[in-house]
Design an enzyme around this catalytic site. Structure first.
Site: not given
Ligand code: IMP
Length: 427
Positions: A12, A15, A39-40, A220
């Site tokens: 977040d 990017k 999420g972009h 991420q």
């Molecule tokens: P998962 O990727 O859904 O398995 O989530 C694992 C961890 O990564 C969690 O704490 C999510 O909130 C975090 N996470 C996954 N994708 C994102 C992202 O794009 N931005 C911020 N946090 C993320």
């Protein structure tokens, strides 16, 4: 030549906007890890696009690639393609035949595992990312090349679904999916996506050989990565520059630039220790001004001061050639702005980011304070970097000097034009 864009913190970082800017100069934009947990948000004129899978550069009508290192929920991908088409934007998408398919049982397994993990749960996005990567590594995965072959798909699906059913039964959890229903639904997705599926490594390598500019868009952030992130609270893919090679099928030698995206403060959505978190009115100020709510889940993000410990570690494992500082405008109006330079654990200073979550939870941030500033983003966007208040410039220079990395971009507002470009990545 290839440039990689990497989140230096917990995702977040903004990017999408930076990728969107550089994608105008790129010929190909490639996603190489993660899935629709990302999420972009990209704002173009008065239209806001929220992408989860398709690289943000799609808005500029560029060739976009979803590489083999990603995990793809076909239903979501189809939704995104349709949304772009509705806006009249041509979708030039190439989807790796080696990318893994997120299945309905992965999403069920995601919530089952979260419920079993107690304090070790990551607060996942619930999109089935972790279970899909688990199956990839365990060699129980279904790739797009398998999905497109009905016979192979049926064989794998039958086998894997009975394994999943047994898993749910063992935990006394309902498993209401049937092989036939999943087979039918996923065959429809396969028919829709068939024309996009290809050997994307071949495509990207050929593009590089022909002298094209390839932008590799990380999802991420470094500290969410499976190897370098806050294990076990992060995600299941590697979120560092090196992952661009495995996840897109290219040589490390083709990467010429690694751009680290640094949000001017820290945010985290999910569980685990965040040493600079502010649970006071400043944290609320940052959340409200920065619109710090998850793009995918809508969850409020935990906010805090900038943490150089995170950034130094990120630089070490990514080798940033430049950084982009985003959301500087969010700090507008604060009397004092703080940056964490190192931690104290009891009476001992700590200068490197710890691997142990127990230690991280005991870390107290040591701050360097800076006088605050206020600027008009519109005016700065018009007049350029020099129009920033001296205090804001001092803050930017501090970050750059600490990392010994030049600043390529400063973003001073959400709109496309509120971006100060100090250096280009593609010459
Ligand atoms: P998962 O990727 O859904 O398995 O989530 C694992 C961890 O990564 C969690 O704490 C999510 O909130 C975090 N996470 C996954 N994708 C994102 C992202 O794009 N931005 C911020 N946090 C993320």
């Amino acid at each position: 030549m290839a440039t990689v864009i990497i989140g230096s913190q917990w995702g977040d970082e903004g990017k999408g906007k930076i990728t969107d800017y550089y994608s105008k100069k790129a010929d190909y934009i490639v996603r190489f890890q993660g899935g629709n947990n990302a999420g972009h948000t990209v704002v173009v004129e008065d239209k806001t696009f929220k992408f989860r899978l398709i690289p943000s550069g799609a808005v500029s009508g560029k060739k976009v690639v979803i590489g083999n290192g990603t995990v793809v929920d076909p239903e979501i991908l189809i939704e995104e393609i349709s949304e772009l088409e509705k806006e009249g934007i041509p979708v030039k998408l190439y989807l790796s035949e080696r990318a893994h398919v997120i299945m309905p049982y992965h999403k069920l397994q995601d919530s089952l595992e979260e419920s079993l993990k107690g304090n070790l749960k990551a607060g996942t996005t619930g999109k089935g990312i972790g279970p899909c990567y688990q199956d990839k590594v365990g060699r129980f995965g279904i790739r797009f090349v398998d999905l497109l072959d009905k016979e192979v798909f049926k064989e794998k699906l039958s086998l894997f679904m009975s394994m999943k059913e047994a898993l749910f039964r063992a935990h006394n959890q309902p498993f209401r999916l049937t092989i036939n229903e999943v087979f039918e639904a996923y065959n429809k997705y396969a028919d829709y996506l068939r024309k996009y599926v290809t050997d994307t490594s071949l495509l990207v390598n050929a593009a590089l050989q022909e002298g094209n500019h390839v932008l590799l868009e990380g999802a991420q952030g470094t500290h969410l990565g499976i190897d370098h992130g806050i294990y076990p609270y992060g995600t299941s893919s590697n979120c560092v520059a090196g992952a661009a090679c495995t996840g897109a099928g290219i040589s490390p030698l083709s990467i010429k630039q690694v751009l680290g995206i640094v949000k001017a403060y820290t945010t985290r959505v999910g569980t685990g220790p965040v040493p600079t978190e502010l649970e006071d009115e400043v944290g609320t100020y940052l959340r409200d001004r920065g619109g710090e709510y998850g793009t995918v889940t809508g969850r409020p993000r935990r906010c805090g001061w900038l943490d150089m410990m995170l950034l130094k570690y990120s630089h070490r494992v990514n080798g940033f050639t430049g950084i982009a500082i985003t959301k500087l405008d969010v700090l507008n109006g604060l009397e004092t702005v703080k940056v964490c330079t190192h931690y104290m654990v009891g009476n001992n200073p700590l200068y490197e980011f710890p691997a142990s979550m127990k230690t991280l939870a005991q870390c107290n941030p040591v701050y360097q304070e800076f006088p605050g500033w206020r600027f008009d983003p519109e005016q700065v966007a018009k007049s350029g970097f020099n129009a920033l208040p001296e205090a804001a410039k001092k803050y930017i220079n501090f970050i750059s000097h600490q990392l010994a990395v030049p600043v390529y971009v400063v973003s001073v507002g959400p709109a496309r034009h509120q971006t100060l470009i100090l250096r280009e990545v593609f010459s």
